[in-house]
Every structure is written in structure tokens, then in C-alpha cells.
Design a protein around this motif. Structure first.
Motif, PDB file in Angstrom:
ATOM      1  N   PHE A   6       0.829  -1.202   0.000  1.00  0.00           N
ATOM      2  CA  PHE A   6       0.000   0.000   0.000  1.00  0.00           C
ATOM      3  C   PHE A   6       0.870   1.261   0.000  1.00  0.00           C
ATOM      4  O   PHE A   6       0.644   2.200  -0.764  1.00  0.00           O
ATOM      5  CB  PHE A   6      -0.919  -0.017   1.232  1.00  0.00           C
ATOM      6  CG  PHE A   6      -1.918   1.080   1.251  1.00  0.00           C
ATOM      7  CD1 PHE A   6      -3.076   1.005   0.482  1.00  0.00           C
ATOM      8  CD2 PHE A   6      -1.711   2.216   2.036  1.00  0.00           C
ATOM      9  CE1 PHE A   6      -4.007   2.025   0.498  1.00  0.00           C
ATOM     10  CE2 PHE A   6      -2.636   3.248   2.052  1.00  0.00           C
ATOM     11  CZ  PHE A   6      -3.785   3.155   1.291  1.00  0.00           C
ATOM     12  N   GLY A   7       1.901   1.240   0.836  1.00  0.00           N
ATOM     13  CA  GLY A   7       2.788   2.394   0.946  1.00  0.00           C
ATOM     14  C   GLY A   7       3.519   2.688  -0.357  1.00  0.00           C
ATOM     15  O   GLY A   7       3.596   3.842  -0.793  1.00  0.00           O
ATOM     16  N   VAL A   8       4.036   1.635  -0.987  1.00  0.00           N
ATOM     17  CA  VAL A   8       4.779   1.832  -2.236  1.00  0.00           C
ATOM     18  C   VAL A   8       3.838   2.347  -3.332  1.00  0.00           C
ATOM     19  O   VAL A   8       4.188   3.244  -4.100  1.00  0.00           O
ATOM     20  CB  VAL A   8       5.464   0.523  -2.691  1.00  0.00           C
ATOM     21  CG1 VAL A   8       6.181   0.750  -4.011  1.00  0.00           C
ATOM     22  CG2 VAL A   8       6.448   0.047  -1.643  1.00  0.00           C
ATOM     23  N   GLN A   9       2.627   1.791  -3.369  1.00  0.00           N
ATOM     24  CA  GLN A   9       1.663   2.260  -4.372  1.00  0.00           C
ATOM     25  C   GLN A   9       1.302   3.720  -4.139  1.00  0.00           C
ATOM     26  O   GLN A   9       1.099   4.478  -5.088  1.00  0.00           O
ATOM     27  CB  GLN A   9       0.391   1.395  -4.369  1.00  0.00           C
ATOM     28  CG  GLN A   9       0.586  -0.051  -4.805  1.00  0.00           C
ATOM     29  CD  GLN A   9       0.981  -0.201  -6.274  1.00  0.00           C
ATOM     30  OE1 GLN A   9       1.522   0.715  -6.877  1.00  0.00           O
ATOM     31  NE2 GLN A   9       0.729  -1.362  -6.835  1.00  0.00           N
ATOM     32  N   LEU A  10       1.232   4.118  -2.879  1.00  0.00           N
ATOM     33  CA  LEU A  10       0.947   5.513  -2.549  1.00  0.00           C
ATOM     34  C   LEU A  10       2.041   6.419  -3.127  1.00  0.00           C
ATOM     35  O   LEU A  10       1.775   7.459  -3.717  1.00  0.00           O
ATOM     36  CB  LEU A  10       0.898   5.651  -1.019  1.00  0.00           C
ATOM     37  CG  LEU A  10      -0.125   6.616  -0.426  1.00  0.00           C
ATOM     38  CD1 LEU A  10      -1.535   6.268  -0.863  1.00  0.00           C
ATOM     39  CD2 LEU A  10      -0.035   6.593   1.096  1.00  0.00           C
ATOM     40  N   LEU A  11       3.274   5.953  -2.967  1.00  0.00           N
ATOM     41  CA  LEU A  11       4.423   6.677  -3.505  1.00  0.00           C
ATOM     42  C   LEU A  11       4.342   6.751  -5.038  1.00  0.00           C
ATOM     43  O   LEU A  11       4.560   7.805  -5.635  1.00  0.00           O
ATOM     44  CB  LEU A  11       5.700   5.947  -3.076  1.00  0.00           C
ATOM     45  CG  LEU A  11       7.034   6.669  -3.227  1.00  0.00           C
ATOM     46  CD1 LEU A  11       7.093   7.892  -2.337  1.00  0.00           C
ATOM     47  CD2 LEU A  11       8.174   5.718  -2.893  1.00  0.00           C
ATOM     48  N   ASN A  12       4.016   5.621  -5.674  1.00  0.00           N
ATOM     49  CA  ASN A  12       3.879   5.585  -7.136  1.00  0.00           C
ATOM     50  C   ASN A  12       2.821   6.573  -7.604  1.00  0.00           C
ATOM     51  O   ASN A  12       3.013   7.309  -8.578  1.00  0.00           O
ATOM     52  CB  ASN A  12       3.481   4.181  -7.612  1.00  0.00           C
ATOM     53  CG  ASN A  12       4.586   3.167  -7.411  1.00  0.00           C
ATOM     54  OD1 ASN A  12       5.759   3.526  -7.361  1.00  0.00           O
ATOM     55  ND2 ASN A  12       4.222   1.905  -7.284  1.00  0.00           N
TER      56      ASN A  12
END
Lengths: 286, 390
Positions: A6-12
Motif C-alpha cells: 500500500f505504501g509503495v503504491q501511494l508513492l507511485n
């Protein structure tokens, strides 16, 4: 879905959204203040990427290439505004649409003549050609973080100019009532030239800093143009704040839509646009 | 008796003279070869490579086909499917060409083949991977020197399993070509006993891959199989490497992932495995001779598209020699084309019942910016063409 995912997708989503903002900001300025529907906006994004590729190959330095390419983009905007748009301000939108559509064809063809049909790429420049380890098998390019920083900084600068400078007051007033601004004795013609050049330079610059993250291909700006129009419409035409939040919203929607509801991923942004238009027909921040 | 014999002789010599005269008339007319390829737009480079290859093959035969001079009629297809039927009609009916070579784009092929069906025009497809062209659409007058998506991707299924991969994620664009390609891989891989655990479809022509790469990392499969081409291929391979996935999850793909784009990959492609019916590094006499002749004639290195054009030309050379340059007898000509056996730069190439090439599919690994051939993934590989029995 775990927290890291979830965190990485938020960054993306954030990174994509910020880049979209940079492209859409020029579009919304030109649209909102000058009343020009610039379909050739995406083509300028492509020109930015090709310029920086060509100059990087020639000079061997990405940063130097950007320093030279930005004034070229400003000059290009200036020439287009003076040569083609100047006579169209008093005319119907249809003429602008036809003219700027024609510009797409001319620019795409010029691109092919000058640079050909091959796919190119620009290497990620030092000192940002490194990666951060995000999860046990996933890395994140430091250059992407740098691009996010640049987009945020530019968003801040644009916000400051529009909120806290005399030029900003004129621009805001112009977006609401053009005739009034003219009536106050402000040289609208010069103002328009300035805004168009800055708008073109913003999108071309977006193409330049995005170049190391993407592949440089003919027509690469055409698909991003549609997404940018969606951003501008959602945010409210002419509103920089709207372009910012609209871009973040669309960036997140595309990122999460593509992995959570892949079957309708390509429709998500249009569904959001339809929803916004139903509730607020003039956009979120208009 | 005597008169009878005299009559027969006279008749025979008259017939002979007429045949010779008509033969001479045929020889005087050039063979008209129509080229319906993109000479503008995104696919220009492909159209030019095919044209160069075709002309080289005919040039090497003294610029002649079956002893007749050759006239080329070049038409820009603009890779535009909506203009395809009209363009094809112009070549066949307007210019009266003997053969049509084209197209590059599968969408254009659909429109072309409609006209090929009505007019019976002999057509050689030098690219375009749509399976239907030599299967469901099934026409005796249609040949191809290219590939079908399936033919290139199916052999990778066994390669992946043999390398020990059991769980694979596939990713491609959400369009016919990509889905056909991935289906070929999945069919072979699952028949071996592997499992495709996730099939990711990206809206065409998006090249924003970050969210999918994050998804792949969280699934952590044994390998990833992909079909992208052109700029999308370059973006995907570079993003995949930049995300650090290449070290832990090997990247497999259709040859089109990296074909023609290896320089733009900027090193990110090293170690990527692809399957394809040609590689510029193939170590055979035919390929070495082809590469040096092509470079000598055009000053650039050939690619898969050049070979597909070259083989279309070589086909015409062989078939027209077999029929002595006679293009009037269509059935004989079609049969001669169907019986062509080429010692192509890509290796031995013959044609199946449905006029699809039977050819080797090579396993290639990118090393030092070149497609090194590491093995033959499928030898003299034929595509099932159950929908087309001629």
C-alpha cells in the motif's frame, strides 16, 4: 494487500500525480486565462523529451541539456503564440481547436523529420542514478524522488506567484473577467504571450525531467494530453490549485485502479471525471 | 499418311512459334511487385527495412524474377487500417500488380485480406502476427514470411519450465496481439506443469508501469513473462531493472520486447531471455552472407524485419524461376510458392499447408547489447492450423 504494498503504491501514485500536475498546470493556465484550448500541449511534452535526449547525446550532460532546452521551449512558445494564436483570440473556440490540432500534425511530422521514428532513452543522470531498497525485492529509483521534489517545488513557486504577486493578481483577475483586466489598462497582449510561453515551457520541462524515466517515442505526448484534460476539467478550468489536486487524484486513481480493479482500469479516470461533473459541473476548485 | 504427318508437323511448329512469341511477349513485360508498407508514421523504419530486404534478394538475382525485369509499385499504407481495403484495391485493380507484399500492421492486414479474398491477388505478408491471416481466414493466395504471435511465444513455455520456474506472472497490453502472445506461453507452460499465477493486462498504450511492478514484487513469482514492443518494451525493461526486480525475478519475453530497441535499453536489458525466429548473431553461412550484403547495400545492420522482407523476395525469386516467369497461370504460381524451400538467414524455412512458415524459434539472451543465440527453443516449428485445410 499488506502495508508495504500500500505504501509503495501511494508513492507511485504521488509521483505520477505530481508529474501530471506539471504538465496540466501549463494547460490550465493557457485554457483558463487565455481561453485557448491548446491541443498541441502534449506535443510540447514530447518536444521537451526529444530536445533533452538530443542535447544529452550531443553534450554528454543531462543537466547542461536541460539548461539549454528550457529557453528553446520558451522561444518555441513565443513563436507559436505570435505567429498562430494572436489572430485567433477574438474568434470562436472551434478555430483554436482546428489550429492547435493542425499544430499536433505539423509538430509530429517535424519530429519525425528531425529525429526519426526510433525509440530512444536517456540514462538516469548522476548523482541520482541510485536506488533505495523499499521491500526485500523492490527498489525505488532515487531519480523518481528527485522528480517528485522538483514538481513539488515548482508547484510551490507557481502557487506563490499566483497568490502573492501582482502578476498573480492580474492572472487571477484575468481568469475571472478578461475584459475587466483589459479595461484597467493592463497590456493583455504581452500578458498572453508570457502565459503561453510559460505554459509551453512547463510542459516541455515536464517532458525533459521525465525523459530518463520513460522511453522517448514519436507521439508520446498524445496519450498524456487526454489525461491532462481530465485533470484540468476535474480541478476546474484555470485553477492551479484544482490542477494540483486533480492531478494527485488522477495519479492515485490510475495507480490503485490498475492493480485493484484492473478490468475497468482504463475507464477509472473518466468515471471520476463524470462523477465530479455531476456534482460540480465547473470542477472541484473553480 | 504423308500428308497427315506433314499436317502434324506444321501444326506442331505453328504451336511452338505461337508459344515462343507469347513467351517473348511475357518476357518483355516486367513483373509488377506491389509494396503496401508504412513509409510514414510510427512504423516507417519497419516498412523501410522490409523494402530494403526484398529489393536486396531480387537484386542478388540480377534484378530479375523468372528472367523478367521487375517493376516496383510502392504505396504508403500509413499503417492505417481504415484505408487498407482501398489501398489494396488500388494496387491490384488500378496498378494491376502481380504480387502484393504487405503489410506491417495486423489491423491493416485484416482490411487487405478482404480484398485479397475477393480479387484472388497473391499476397505475401512480411510482418503482422495475427493468427487469423493463415488460419481462420485461410486463402490459397495468401502467404507469410513472418510469424504468428503464438509461434514465437509457445516455445518459451517449455524453456521456462525447464529452467525450473513453476510460478510465473504474465504482463502485456490489453489488446489482441499481446493476449495472443501470452496465451501461447501460458498454454505451453501449463502443459508442462507450471502455473501462471497472475495475468496482468495494461491498458494500451500506457507505459506507466510502476504500480504493476510493485504488484509483481509483492507476488514474487519465479519469473515474469511479458509482451511489449516499441517504446513500451523499452520502458518496461528499463523500469523492471530500475525496480531491482531483474536480480530476483528473471524476465522472459517475446522477441519483440527488445527487437530493434536494444540500444535504447541502455544496458537494462542484459540477461533478458526472449524467443524469436531470427537473431542478428545467428552463426550460419547464410546469415553471415546476408548481414554483410545488407550492410554493404544500405549501410545499416539488418534486423528481423529486413529478413522477413528478404525472404519474401527470395520466395518470389524461387517460385518464378520454377514457373519460368509465367505469371498467367495462377494455380501453378501458387503451387510454386507453396513449395518454396528457403535457406534463409533465419535457417531453413518451408511452408505449412496453410502457407505459414515452418521455421526455427531461437532462444536469445541479451549479452553486451546483442541478442546472443543460446539455443533453439523449437526446431522447424509448425503452427497448428486446424481451421485451414487447403
Amino acid at each position: 494487500m499488506d502495508l508495504a504494498f500500500f505504501g509503495v503504491q501511494l508513492l507511485n501514485g504521488l509521483q505520477y500525480g505530481l508529474l501530471l500536475f506539471l504538465i496540466a498546470s501549463g494547460l490550465t493556465l493557457i485554457f483558463g486565462i487565455m481561453g485557448i484550448i491548446n491541443l498541441a500541449h502534449g506535443a510540447m511534452y514530447m518536444i521537451g523529451a526529444y530536445l533533452v535526449w538530443d542535447l544529452t547525446t550531443l553534450l554528454g550532460n543531462f543537466w547542461l541539456a536541460i539548461v539549454i532546452a528550457v529557453p528553446v521551449a520558451v522561444a518555441l512558445g513565443l513563436i507559436i503564440e505570435r505567429l498562430f494564436l494572436d489572430t485567433l483570440y477574438k474568434r470562436d473556440h472551434l478555430y483554436q481547436v482546428l489550429l492547435t490540432f493542425g499544430l499536433i500534425l505539423v509538430i509530429n511530422e517535424a519530429q519525425r523529420i528531425i529525429w526519426g521514428g526510433d525509440v530512444h532513452s536517456v540514462a538516469i543522470p548522476a548523482p541520482f542514478d541510485a536506488s533505495l531498497q523499499l521491500t526485500d525485492n523492490l527498489q525505488y529509483s532515487v531519480y523518481r524522488l528527485f522528480v517528485m521534489g522538483v514538481c513539488l517545488a515548482l508547484a510551490g513557486v507557481i502557487y506563490w506567484v499566483i497568490r502573492h504577486t501582482r502578476l498573480g493578481i492580474i492572472i487571477r483577475a484575468g481568469a475571472v473577467n478578461r475584459d475587466m483586466v483589459e479595461g484597467l489598462g493592463i497590456n493583455v497582449r504581452t500578458l498572453f504571450t508570457l502565459i503561453f510561453s510559460v505554459g509551453v515551457a512547463l510542459t516541455a520541462f515536464a517532458g525533459m525531467i521525465a525523459a530518463p524515466l520513460t522511453s522517448i517515442t514519436p507521439g508520446m505526448g498524445d496519450s498524456i494530453l487526454i489525461t491532462c484534460f481530465v485533470v484540468v476539467v476535474i480541478g476546474g478550468i484555470g485553477s492551479i490549485k484544482g490542477a494540483f489536486w486533480g492531478a494527485i487524484l488522477i495519479g492515485m486513481a490510475e495507480t490503485f485502479g490498475s492493480v485493484l480493479i484492473p478490468s475497468i482500469a482504463s475507464m477509472v479516470i473518466y468515471l471520476i471525471m463524470a462523477g465530479v461533473l455531476l456534482v460540480k459541473p465547473r470542477g472541484l476548485f473553480a | 499418311m504423308m500428308t497427315n504427318y506433314f499436317k502434324k508437323t506444321l501444326l506442331a511448329s505453328l504451336t511452338g512459334a505461337t508459344l515462343m512469341a507469347s513467351g517473348l511477349a511475357v518476357a518483355a513485360d516486367p513483373v509488377k511487385v506491389g509494396l503496401m508498407l508504412p513509409y510514414s508514421g510510427t512504423y516507417t523504419a519497419l516498412g523501410e527495412a522490409i523494402t530494403n530486404g526484398l529489393k536486396l534478394a531480387i537484386e542478388q538475382n540480377g534484378g530479375q524474377l523468372g528472367g523478367r525485369e521487375v517493376e516496383y509499385v510502392q504505396l504508403d499504407s500509413e499503417a492505417n487500417p481504415s484505408k487498407a481495403p482501398q489501398n489494396m484495391s488500388r494496387l491490384v485493380k488500378g496498378d494491376g500488380v502481380d504480387f502484393v507484399i504487405g503489410p506491417v500492421h495486423s489491423g491493416v492486414a485484416m482490411g487487405m485480406l478482404r480484398v485479397a479474398k475477393q480479387s484472388g491477388a497473391i499476397t505475401i505478408i512480411p510482418n503482422a502476427g495475427l493468427e487469423a491471416a493463415t488460419n481462420q481466414l485461410c486463402m490459397p493466395n495468401v502467404f507469410r514470411t513472418s510469424f504468428s504471435m503464438w509461434q514465437n511465444s509457445f516455445p518459451m513455455g517449455k524453456v521456462a519450465y525447464d529452467r525450473g520456474y513453476r510460478e510465473v506472472v504474465t504482463i502485456t497490453w490489453d489488446y489482441a496481439g499481446g493476449k495472443e502472445d501470452v496465451a501461447g506461453f501460458k498454454e505451453a507452460f501449463e502443459a508442462e506443469g507450471g502455473e501462471v499465477v497472475e495475468q496482468i493486462l495494461v491498458p494500451f498504450p500506457d507505459t506507466e508501469f510502476q504500480s504493476y511492478l510493485t504488484q509483481i514484487a509483492s507476488i514474487a513469482p519465479d519469473a515474469v513473462y511479458t509482451f511489449f514492443a516499441g517504446g513500451g518494451g523499452v520502458s518496461f525493461v528499463r523500469d523492471y531493472a530500475a525496480a531491482g526486480l531483474k536480480e530476483s525475478i528473471p524476465l522472459l519475453g517475446s522477441g519483440f520486447l527488445t527487437e530493434g530497441n536494444i540500444a535504447a535499453l541502455d544496458g537494462a536489458g542484459e540477461g533478458v531471455l526472449t524467443t524469436m525466429h531470427y537473431s542478428e548473431t545467428l552463426d550460419s553461412e547464410a546469415n553471415r552472407a546476408f548481414v554483410s550484403a545488407y550492410e554493404g547495400a544500405y549501410g545499416v545492420a539488418p534486423d528481423t524485419y529486413s529478413v522477413q522482407g528478404y525472404d519474401a523476395g527470395a520466395m518470389l525469386v524461387q517460385a518464378l524461376d520454377a514457373v519460368g516467369g509465367n505469371t498467367e497461370d495462377r494455380d501453378a504460381l501458387i503451387e510454386a510458392l507453396a513449395n518454396v524451400e528457403l535457406e534463409s538467414p533465419r535457417g531453413l524455412m518451408t511452408f505449412s499447408e496453410s502457407h505459414h512458415p515452418i521455421q526455427n524459434v531461437y532462444l536469445r539472451e541479451i549479452r553486451d547489447g546483442k541478442h546472443e543465440v543460446v539455443g533453439v527453443a523449437a526446431e522447424q516449428f509448425e503452427v497448428p492450423d486446424d481451421a485451414c485445410q487447403m
